[in-house]
Design a protein around this motif. Structure first.
Motif, mmCIF file in Angstrom:
data_model
loop_
_atom_site.group_PDB
_atom_site.id
_atom_site.type_symbol
_atom_site.label_atom_id
_atom_site.label_comp_id
_atom_site.label_asym_id
_atom_site.label_seq_id
_atom_site.Cartn_x
_atom_site.Cartn_y
_atom_site.Cartn_z
ATOM 1 N N PRO A 22 0.819 -1.208 0.000
ATOM 2 C CA PRO A 22 0.000 0.000 0.000
ATOM 3 C C PRO A 22 0.857 1.264 0.000
ATOM 4 C CG PRO A 22 -0.022 -1.052 2.162
ATOM 5 C CD PRO A 22 0.661 -1.990 1.230
ATOM 6 N N ASP A 23 0.380 2.288 -0.668
ATOM 7 C CA ASP A 23 1.067 3.572 -0.713
ATOM 8 C C ASP A 23 0.756 4.310 0.575
ATOM 9 O OD1 ASP A 23 1.860 6.208 -1.120
ATOM 10 O OD2 ASP A 23 1.351 6.179 -3.246
ATOM 11 N N ILE A 24 1.752 4.485 1.429
ATOM 12 C CA ILE A 24 1.518 5.068 2.740
ATOM 13 C C ILE A 24 1.023 6.507 2.634
ATOM 14 C CG2 ILE A 24 3.889 5.863 3.055
ATOM 15 C CD1 ILE A 24 1.551 4.417 5.774
ATOM 16 N N VAL A 25 1.442 7.227 1.606
ATOM 17 C CA VAL A 25 0.970 8.606 1.429
ATOM 18 C C VAL A 25 -0.535 8.619 1.173
ATOM 19 C CG1 VAL A 25 1.146 10.692 0.025
ATOM 20 C CG2 VAL A 25 3.211 9.402 0.603
ATOM 21 N N VAL A 26 -1.004 7.691 0.352
ATOM 22 C CA VAL A 26 -2.438 7.593 0.072
ATOM 23 C C VAL A 26 -3.200 7.128 1.313
ATOM 24 C CG1 VAL A 26 -4.186 6.429 -1.314
ATOM 25 C CG2 VAL A 26 -2.057 7.209 -2.383
ATOM 26 N N LEU A 27 -2.679 6.119 2.004
ATOM 27 C CA LEU A 27 -3.340 5.615 3.197
ATOM 28 C C LEU A 27 -3.565 6.705 4.233
ATOM 29 C CD1 LEU A 27 -1.622 2.183 3.970
ATOM 30 C CD2 LEU A 27 -3.905 2.554 3.062
ATOM 31 N N GLU A 28 -2.582 7.579 4.400
ATOM 32 C CA GLU A 28 -2.623 8.564 5.482
ATOM 33 C C GLU A 28 -3.549 9.747 5.187
ATOM 34 O OE1 GLU A 28 -1.400 7.256 8.128
ATOM 35 O OE2 GLU A 28 0.683 7.844 8.411
ATOM 36 N N GLN A 29 -4.123 9.808 4.002
ATOM 37 C CA GLN A 29 -5.040 10.893 3.670
ATOM 38 C C GLN A 29 -6.435 10.622 4.230
ATOM 39 O OE1 GLN A 29 -4.911 11.059 -0.603
ATOM 40 N NE2 GLN A 29 -2.769 11.693 -0.677
ATOM 41 N N LYS A 30 -7.254 11.673 4.298
ATOM 42 C CA LYS A 30 -8.669 11.491 4.628
ATOM 43 C C LYS A 30 -9.390 10.979 3.392
ATOM 44 C CE LYS A 30 -11.680 14.950 5.318
ATOM 45 N NZ LYS A 30 -12.331 16.083 6.016
ATOM 46 N N HIS A 31 -10.220 9.947 3.587
ATOM 47 C CA HIS A 31 -10.912 9.310 2.472
ATOM 48 C C HIS A 31 -12.408 9.599 2.575
ATOM 49 C CE1 HIS A 31 -7.386 6.899 1.188
ATOM 50 N NE2 HIS A 31 -7.053 7.121 2.444
ATOM 51 N N GLU A 32 -12.998 9.975 1.450
ATOM 52 C CA GLU A 32 -14.413 10.285 1.392
ATOM 53 C C GLU A 32 -15.061 9.521 0.245
ATOM 54 O OE1 GLU A 32 -15.034 14.790 2.848
ATOM 55 O OE2 GLU A 32 -13.831 14.612 1.014
ATOM 56 N N ASN A 33 -16.316 9.149 0.448
ATOM 57 C CA ASN A 33 -17.124 8.570 -0.630
ATOM 58 C C ASN A 33 -18.533 9.111 -0.451
ATOM 59 O OD1 ASN A 33 -18.619 7.081 -2.430
ATOM 60 N ND2 ASN A 33 -17.564 5.142 -2.010
ATOM 61 N N LEU A 34 -18.815 10.230 -1.090
ATOM 62 C CA LEU A 34 -20.086 10.912 -0.891
ATOM 63 C C LEU A 34 -21.252 10.170 -1.518
ATOM 64 C CD1 LEU A 34 -18.928 14.603 -1.488
ATOM 65 C CD2 LEU A 34 -19.119 13.346 0.667
ATOM 66 N N LEU A 35 -20.958 9.163 -2.353
ATOM 67 C CA LEU A 35 -22.026 8.387 -2.992
ATOM 68 C C LEU A 35 -22.379 7.134 -2.199
ATOM 69 C CD1 LEU A 35 -20.854 8.612 -6.713
ATOM 70 C CD2 LEU A 35 -22.509 10.069 -5.516
ATOM 71 N N ALA A 60 -14.077 11.005 13.162
ATOM 72 C CA ALA A 60 -14.642 10.165 12.107
ATOM 73 C C ALA A 60 -15.514 11.031 11.216
ATOM 74 C CB ALA A 60 -15.445 9.015 12.694
ATOM 75 N N PHE A 61 -15.356 10.828 9.927
ATOM 76 C CA PHE A 61 -16.069 11.615 8.916
ATOM 77 C C PHE A 61 -16.985 10.669 8.164
ATOM 78 C CE2 PHE A 61 -12.021 13.404 9.994
ATOM 79 C CZ PHE A 61 -12.302 14.752 10.187
ATOM 80 N N ARG A 62 -18.318 10.941 8.206
ATOM 81 C CA ARG A 62 -19.305 9.965 7.777
ATOM 82 C C ARG A 62 -20.213 10.538 6.688
ATOM 83 N NH1 ARG A 62 -21.998 7.500 13.092
ATOM 84 N NH2 ARG A 62 -22.830 9.604 13.365
ATOM 85 N N THR A 63 -20.500 9.702 5.709
ATOM 86 C CA THR A 63 -21.443 10.093 4.663
ATOM 87 C C THR A 63 -22.864 9.864 5.164
ATOM 88 O OG1 THR A 63 -19.881 9.464 2.932
ATOM 89 C CG2 THR A 63 -22.183 9.690 2.282
ATOM 90 N N GLY A 64 -23.652 10.937 5.175
ATOM 91 C CA GLY A 64 -25.049 10.824 5.565
ATOM 92 C C GLY A 64 -25.314 10.944 7.042
ATOM 93 N N LYS A 65 -24.262 11.097 7.849
ATOM 94 C CA LYS A 65 -24.424 11.238 9.295
ATOM 95 C C LYS A 65 -23.434 12.283 9.810
ATOM 96 C CE LYS A 65 -26.180 6.634 10.436
ATOM 97 N NZ LYS A 65 -25.980 5.419 11.270
ATOM 98 N N PRO A 66 -23.714 12.863 10.995
ATOM 99 C CA PRO A 66 -22.779 13.856 11.545
ATOM 100 C C PRO A 66 -21.403 13.248 11.812
ATOM 101 C CG PRO A 66 -24.889 13.929 12.693
ATOM 102 C CD PRO A 66 -24.923 12.708 11.831
ATOM 103 N N ALA A 67 -20.380 14.081 11.694
ATOM 104 C CA ALA A 67 -19.028 13.645 12.045
ATOM 105 C C ALA A 67 -18.968 13.334 13.538
ATOM 106 C CB ALA A 67 -18.014 14.722 11.679
ATOM 107 N N GLU A 68 -18.044 12.442 13.893
ATOM 108 C CA GLU A 68 -17.830 12.078 15.300
ATOM 109 C C GLU A 68 -16.508 12.669 15.768
ATOM 110 O OE1 GLU A 68 -19.966 7.695 15.406
ATOM 111 O OE2 GLU A 68 -17.957 7.866 14.523
ATOM 112 N N ASN A 69 -16.442 13.056 17.033
ATOM 113 C CA ASN A 69 -15.186 13.534 17.602
ATOM 114 C C ASN A 69 -15.124 13.194 19.085
ATOM 115 O OD1 ASN A 69 -16.393 16.004 19.078
ATOM 116 N ND2 ASN A 69 -16.994 16.386 16.948
#
Length: 332
Positions: A22-35, A60-69
């Motif tokens: 796995p590409d560690i630079v890609v892994l360490e980014q925030k990932h989103e899937n708005l669909l 935690a960043f969630r599609t369709g629900k509020p973020a968690e912190n």
């Protein structure tokens, strides 16, 4: 369907294919899937000391629900202060309000900053965090070292198969990796700056997550005084029971733990216990007695359906002492 056929088909389903590094630079980014409804990118850090400051924090960043912190911190002599799911504005990268995680060197260095209130009951106090995480260990990819195809297939084959089962099974597959390291930096409490050095762990995963699918789980991270790092995990969902995973760092590489006990063998009961004693089997086959004594507790409720209790823990692994994070969860 005959069990022997199910066993065969389950093994075919989970056979590992040779994966690219796995590409560690890609892994360490925030990932989103708005669909994708219920897509979740969750990132977590904990810094621990036996008698001083200890903390846990998560976004935690969630599609369709509020973020968690989360941020909960043990203040020496003053107990646990913190918050869960404050209404913080989501920013670029891993940021909610003034809770910020940034990564100047993927796989090696992270920074955590927070300026704002923490709470203890109806009491409120300002705190300031400037902490740097570093590690000389590679990340541990659960899909590579967490378990074996044979172990997963055995559990899949025990369950009742239908369309819903396979849909749920597909949903729980996610990218998930962990790392042990250290924190150093400044915690400013009641106007006084205090230098801290803490053992730490971090965890990052992204994929679909439904808290109402969770029944119970144990997640144990440990770092021994000799440098050994290990993970032991057991989880039951509503549709599949007692999936297990675990690995240990032997000083050169990550090894998959050969055998992990069941919930009953661990002593997982409700009310949740404060001490666990059990045995795991090292990759070379020898038995390792483990004792977990939980000291400071950080409780959370997820979507009002699932209760999590994290704890700073003193760990003994084959007679060797260490510190760790013990998380237990149960459906409400």
């Amino acid at each position: 369907m005959k069990q022997v056929i199910k066993n065969y088909l389950a093994r075919r389903m989970v056979q590992k294919k040779k994966a690219d590094e796995p590409d560690i630079v890609v892994l360490e980014q925030k990932h989103e899937n708005l669909l994708q409804q219920n897509f979740n990118d969750s990132i977590y850090f904990t810094g621990l000391s036996e008698n001083g400051f200890s903390f846990v924090t998560r976004q935690a960043f969630r599609t369709g629900k509020p973020a968690e912190n989360w941020l909960k911190i043990e203040i020496p002599g003053e107990g646990v202060w913190g918050f869960q799911d404050m209404k913080l504005k989501t920013g670029e990268g891993f940021r909610q309000g003034d809770l910020i995680y940034s990564c100047p060197e993927p796989g090696e260095i992270w920074n955590i900053a927070y300026d704002g209130p923490v709470f203890q009951g109806d009491k409120k106090q300002e705190i300031h965090l400037r902490l740097e995480w570093d590690s000389d260990l590679p990340v541990a990819d659960f899909n590579q070292v967490g378990t074996t195809p044979e172990r997963v297939a055995q559990q899949i084959a025990k369950e009742k198969w239908n369309k819903t089962f396979f849909q749920k099974l597909k949903e729980i597959h996610k990218v998930h990796y962990e790392q042990a390291g250290h924190f150093h930096g400044i915690i400013t409490w009641k106007g006084k700056e205090q230098l801290v050095f803490l053992k730490g762990f971090r965890d990052h995963s992204f994929g679909i997550r439904h808290w109402d699918d969770w029944e119970r789980h144990l997640w144990l991270l440990g770092r021994l005084d000799d440098g050994t790092f290990f993970n032991i995990s057991i989880i039951s969902y509503t549709f599949i029971k007692e999936l297990t995973a675990g690995f240990c760092w032997d000083g050169r590489r990550y090894l998959t733990i050969k055998q992990i006990p069941s919930f009953d063998e661990v002593g997982f009961v409700t009310p949740l216990p404060e001490k666990l004693q059990f045995t795991v089997h090292h990759p070379d086959g020898h038995r390792i007695p483990v004792t977990v004594e939980m000291k400071t507790f950080f409780p959370f409720v997820m979507d009002n359906v699932y209760f999590i209790r994290q704890a700073k823990a003193i760990i003994t692994w084959e007679g060797k002492k260490g510190i760790g994070l013990a998380e237990m969860g149960v459906k409400q």
